[in-house]
Design a protein around this motif. Structure first.
Motif, mmCIF file in Angstrom:
data_model
loop_
_atom_site.group_PDB
_atom_site.id
_atom_site.type_symbol
_atom_site.label_atom_id
_atom_site.label_comp_id
_atom_site.label_asym_id
_atom_site.label_seq_id
_atom_site.Cartn_x
_atom_site.Cartn_y
_atom_site.Cartn_z
ATOM 1 N N LEU A 25 -14.531 -11.023 -10.171
ATOM 2 C CA LEU A 25 -13.403 -10.108 -10.359
ATOM 3 C C LEU A 25 -12.878 -10.057 -11.790
ATOM 4 N N LYS A 26 -13.508 -10.788 -12.685
ATOM 5 C CA LYS A 26 -13.052 -10.810 -14.079
ATOM 6 C C LYS A 26 -12.967 -9.398 -14.650
ATOM 7 N N GLY A 27 -11.798 -9.079 -15.201
ATOM 8 C CA GLY A 27 -11.605 -7.796 -15.862
ATOM 9 C C GLY A 27 -11.478 -6.601 -14.938
ATOM 10 N N LYS A 28 -11.454 -6.835 -13.629
ATOM 11 C CA LYS A 28 -11.406 -5.723 -12.674
ATOM 12 C C LYS A 28 -10.004 -5.524 -12.114
ATOM 13 N N ILE A 29 -9.760 -4.320 -11.694
ATOM 14 C CA ILE A 29 -8.596 -4.009 -10.879
ATOM 15 C C ILE A 29 -9.017 -4.313 -9.450
ATOM 16 N N VAL A 30 -8.214 -5.134 -8.777
ATOM 17 C CA VAL A 30 -8.584 -5.632 -7.456
ATOM 18 C C VAL A 30 -7.648 -5.047 -6.405
ATOM 19 N N VAL A 31 -8.230 -4.369 -5.420
ATOM 20 C CA VAL A 31 -7.458 -3.848 -4.298
ATOM 21 C C VAL A 31 -7.627 -4.843 -3.157
ATOM 22 N N LEU A 32 -6.563 -5.576 -2.860
ATOM 23 C CA LEU A 32 -6.579 -6.504 -1.730
ATOM 24 C C LEU A 32 -6.279 -5.686 -0.485
ATOM 25 N N TYR A 33 -7.233 -5.664 0.432
ATOM 26 C CA TYR A 33 -7.100 -4.849 1.638
ATOM 27 C C TYR A 33 -6.978 -5.776 2.841
ATOM 28 N N PHE A 34 -5.788 -5.819 3.425
ATOM 29 C CA PHE A 34 -5.497 -6.630 4.596
ATOM 30 C C PHE A 34 -5.708 -5.759 5.825
ATOM 31 N N SER A 35 -6.664 -6.165 6.656
ATOM 32 C CA SER A 35 -7.077 -5.326 7.769
ATOM 33 C C SER A 35 -7.609 -6.195 8.901
ATOM 34 N N ALA A 36 -7.902 -5.579 10.042
ATOM 35 C CA ALA A 36 -8.508 -6.287 11.180
ATOM 36 C C ALA A 36 -9.177 -5.276 12.101
ATOM 37 N N SER A 37 -10.231 -5.720 12.757
ATOM 38 C CA SER A 37 -10.981 -4.837 13.648
ATOM 39 C C SER A 37 -10.154 -4.376 14.838
ATOM 40 N N TRP A 38 -9.217 -5.212 15.303
ATOM 41 C CA TRP A 38 -8.419 -4.909 16.488
ATOM 42 C C TRP A 38 -7.233 -3.996 16.191
ATOM 43 N N CYS A 39 -7.022 -3.653 14.938
ATOM 44 C CA CYS A 39 -5.865 -2.866 14.502
ATOM 45 C C CYS A 39 -6.232 -1.378 14.416
ATOM 46 N N GLY A 40 -5.661 -0.571 15.307
ATOM 47 C CA GLY A 40 -5.945 0.866 15.313
ATOM 48 C C GLY A 40 -5.649 1.555 13.992
ATOM 49 N N PRO A 41 -4.457 1.356 13.409
ATOM 50 C CA PRO A 41 -4.177 1.981 12.114
ATOM 51 C C PRO A 41 -5.154 1.530 11.014
ATOM 52 N N CYS A 42 -5.654 0.304 11.131
ATOM 53 C CA CYS A 42 -6.649 -0.167 10.154
ATOM 54 C C CYS A 42 -7.936 0.636 10.280
ATOM 55 N N ARG A 43 -8.357 0.872 11.518
ATOM 56 C CA ARG A 43 -9.592 1.638 11.731
ATOM 57 C C ARG A 43 -9.446 3.063 11.199
ATOM 58 N N GLN A 44 -8.224 3.588 11.174
ATOM 59 C CA GLN A 44 -7.984 4.921 10.604
ATOM 60 C C GLN A 44 -7.934 4.878 9.083
ATOM 61 N N PHE A 45 -7.412 3.779 8.520
ATOM 62 C CA PHE A 45 -7.240 3.700 7.072
ATOM 63 C C PHE A 45 -8.506 3.242 6.347
ATOM 64 N N THR A 46 -9.347 2.473 6.997
ATOM 65 C CA THR A 46 -10.551 1.942 6.333
ATOM 66 C C THR A 46 -11.430 3.041 5.739
ATOM 67 N N PRO A 47 -11.664 4.164 6.404
ATOM 68 C CA PRO A 47 -12.455 5.222 5.758
ATOM 69 C C PRO A 47 -11.810 5.755 4.475
ATOM 70 N N ILE A 48 -10.496 5.728 4.413
ATOM 71 C CA ILE A 48 -9.801 6.162 3.200
ATOM 72 C C ILE A 48 -10.050 5.152 2.077
ATOM 73 N N MET A 49 -10.005 3.869 2.407
ATOM 74 C CA MET A 49 -10.312 2.830 1.413
ATOM 75 C C MET A 49 -11.758 2.959 0.940
ATOM 76 N N LYS A 50 -12.631 3.245 1.882
ATOM 77 C CA LYS A 50 -14.045 3.426 1.538
ATOM 78 C C LYS A 50 -14.201 4.597 0.568
ATOM 79 N N GLU A 51 -13.497 5.687 0.829
ATOM 80 C CA GLU A 51 -13.550 6.865 -0.035
ATOM 81 C C GLU A 51 -13.042 6.522 -1.438
ATOM 82 N N LEU A 52 -11.913 5.813 -1.513
ATOM 83 C CA LEU A 52 -11.366 5.404 -2.809
ATOM 84 C C LEU A 52 -12.390 4.571 -3.573
ATOM 85 N N TYR A 53 -12.929 3.560 -2.916
ATOM 86 C CA TYR A 53 -13.873 2.662 -3.574
ATOM 87 C C TYR A 53 -15.109 3.418 -4.062
#
Length: 156
Positions: A25-53
């Protein structure tokens, strides 16, 4: 110089290899993504994180998304990671850095994101909201540039 906040923490990359998070992670901007498979809103937001990345990393910018999972078992995490098509790093379940980050960045709900630098300085405490807002405006690159400017200011 300050010590890298992530030094000594193992990070599993998309290819299954394990690396020292501090080095990776040296020199990088780090997005800490707190998520879980059992979390419905996480399953909706993960594709957005994937798109950003994908959008930001495709331009060879110094960004890394790190998944800090609240799953209970590794198979849940692995299944979720694979099913969602994630390509970023994962901190192993129950690694002490997860609890340290939950406390340090005052994470109370899932999904949550915090954008930090390699030293653990918070650049965006409202990253989830900002990612969603900038995505709607199709300006994820502009959001990354704001994070980069914030990183420069923090280090000045």
């Amino acid at each position: 110089m300050a010590q890298n906040f992530f030094s000594g923490t193992s990070l599993r990359l998309n290819d299954g290899s394990m690396v020292d998070a501090g080095e990776h992670l040296k020199g990088k901007i780090v997005v800490l993504y707190f998520s879980a498979s059992w979390c419905g809103p996480c399953r909706q937001f993960t594709p957005i994180m994937k798109e950003l990345y994908q959008q930001i990393s495709a331009t060879n910018q110094p960004i890394e998304v790190i998944l800090l999972s609240r799953d209970y078992m590794r198979f849940q995490l692995d299944e979720y990671y694979e099913k969602q098509g994630c390509s970023w790093g994962v901190v192993p379940l129950r690694d002490p850095i997860i609890e340290k980050c939950l406390e340090k960045y005052d994470v109370k709900a899932l999904p949550s994101c915090r954008v930090v630098d390699e030293f653990g300085n918070c650049l965006d405490a409202n990253a989830r909201h900002n990612v969603e807002k900038y995505r709607e405006k199709r300006q994820m690159t502009e959001l990354f540039n704001k994070w980069r400017q914030q990183m420069v200011q923090v280090r000045a």
